[in-house]
Write an enzyme that holds these catalytic residues in place. Sequence first.
Site, short mmCIF file in Angstrom:
data_model
loop_
_atom_site.label_atom_id
_atom_site.label_comp_id
_atom_site.label_asym_id
_atom_site.label_seq_id
_atom_site.Cartn_x
_atom_site.Cartn_y
_atom_site.Cartn_z
N LYS A 1 0.83 -1.21 0.00
CA LYS A 1 0.00 0.00 0.00
C LYS A 1 0.87 1.27 0.00
O LYS A 1 2.08 1.21 0.24
CB LYS A 1 -0.93 -0.03 1.21
N TYR B 1 -12.35 -2.58 -4.05
CA TYR B 1 -12.91 -2.74 -2.70
C TYR B 1 -14.44 -2.66 -2.70
O TYR B 1 -15.03 -2.30 -1.68
CB TYR B 1 -12.34 -1.65 -1.78
N PHE C 1 -15.82 3.14 6.77
CA PHE C 1 -14.42 3.43 6.44
C PHE C 1 -14.15 3.50 4.95
O PHE C 1 -13.02 3.79 4.53
CB PHE C 1 -13.49 2.40 7.10
N ARG D 1 -1.61 -14.27 4.69
CA ARG D 1 -2.34 -13.61 5.78
C ARG D 1 -1.56 -13.73 7.09
O ARG D 1 -1.57 -12.81 7.90
CB ARG D 1 -3.75 -14.18 5.90
N THR E 1 -5.42 -7.11 10.55
CA THR E 1 -5.72 -5.89 9.78
C THR E 1 -5.33 -4.64 10.55
O THR E 1 -4.76 -3.71 9.98
CB THR E 1 -7.23 -5.85 9.46
N ARG F 1 2.59 -6.14 9.25
CA ARG F 1 1.85 -4.98 9.78
C ARG F 1 2.40 -4.53 11.12
O ARG F 1 2.46 -3.32 11.39
CB ARG F 1 0.36 -5.30 9.84
N ASN G 1 -2.11 0.38 6.61
CA ASN G 1 -1.68 -0.89 7.20
C ASN G 1 -0.76 -1.71 6.30
O ASN G 1 -0.71 -2.93 6.39
CB ASN G 1 -2.89 -1.70 7.70
N HIS H 1 -2.16 -5.41 1.61
CA HIS H 1 -3.44 -6.11 1.46
C HIS H 1 -3.13 -7.53 1.00
O HIS H 1 -2.18 -7.75 0.25
CB HIS H 1 -4.32 -5.42 0.40
N GLU I 1 -9.50 -11.01 -7.39
CA GLU I 1 -8.55 -9.90 -7.24
C GLU I 1 -7.38 -10.01 -8.22
O GLU I 1 -6.89 -9.00 -8.72
CB GLU I 1 -8.05 -9.85 -5.79
P1 CMP Z 1 -7.54 -4.51 3.42
O1 CMP Z 1 -7.09 -5.90 3.69
O2 CMP Z 1 -6.85 -3.80 2.30
O3 CMP Z 1 -9.11 -4.50 3.16
C1 CMP Z 1 -9.91 -3.36 3.41
C2 CMP Z 1 -9.17 -2.30 4.18
O4 CMP Z 1 -9.98 -1.35 4.81
C3 CMP Z 1 -8.38 -2.94 5.29
O5 CMP Z 1 -7.29 -3.65 4.75
C4 CMP Z 1 -8.04 -1.71 6.15
O6 CMP Z 1 -6.85 -1.06 5.71
C5 CMP Z 1 -9.22 -0.77 5.88
N1 CMP Z 1 -10.07 -0.60 7.05
C6 CMP Z 1 -10.27 0.55 7.72
N2 CMP Z 1 -11.11 0.36 8.74
C7 CMP Z 1 -11.47 -0.94 8.73
C8 CMP Z 1 -12.32 -1.74 9.56
N3 CMP Z 1 -12.99 -1.24 10.60
N4 CMP Z 1 -12.44 -3.06 9.26
C9 CMP Z 1 -11.79 -3.58 8.20
N5 CMP Z 1 -10.97 -2.87 7.39
C10 CMP Z 1 -10.80 -1.57 7.66
#
Ligand code: CMP
Length: 141
Positions: free
Chosen positions: A10, A50, A58, A86, A92, A103, A113, A116, A127
Amino acid sequence: GVQRTLSIVKPDAVSKNVIGEIYSRFEKAGLRIVAAKMLRLSREQAEGFYAEHKGRPFFPALVDFMTSGPVTVQVLEGEGAVLQNRELMGATNPKEAAAGTIRADFAESIDANAVHGSDSEESAAREIAFFFSTSELCERV
Ligand code: CMP
C-alpha cells in the site's frame, strides 16, 4: 495445494521505501512472485477493487488512502499461499498484529496498514483477474 493470492504493498509502505523488505518476507517464507507491477490507482479502480466494502463507514477513507500514492500489486504463489500471506501480514489493525508480522513492523494504523492480501481462494481469483491478464502470470521454473 499450490495456490495463488493477490498482494498489494500500500501507499504507506511504498512511501517508507520498504517494498523490498516486504518482498523479502514473501520469498523467505517460500512464496514466489509470479506477477508484479507498480501503479497509482484511480478512484474508479480503488472503488472497484474494494466494492465489497462499499457502504462501510471506512470506505471513503479507504479509497482516499489507496489513491494517495503508488502501490505495487503482485501475485504470490505457493503451498497454501492465501493463508500463508495472511499469516505473514498479521491482523488488519496493526495494533493487534502479532510481533514479527509485516503490519506489526511497518504499519501505522488500520487505514495505513502496509499491505493487502486476499482473504480466500475465491477472493484471490477475483482480485488477481482485477489487475492481471492470464498472460501476465509467469510460470516459475
Ligand atoms: P484490506 O485488507 O486492504 O481491506 C480493506 C481495508 O480497509 C483494510 O485492509 C483496512 O486497511 C481498511 N479498514 C479501515 N477500517 C477498517 C475496519 N474497521 N475493518 C476492516 N478494514 C478496515
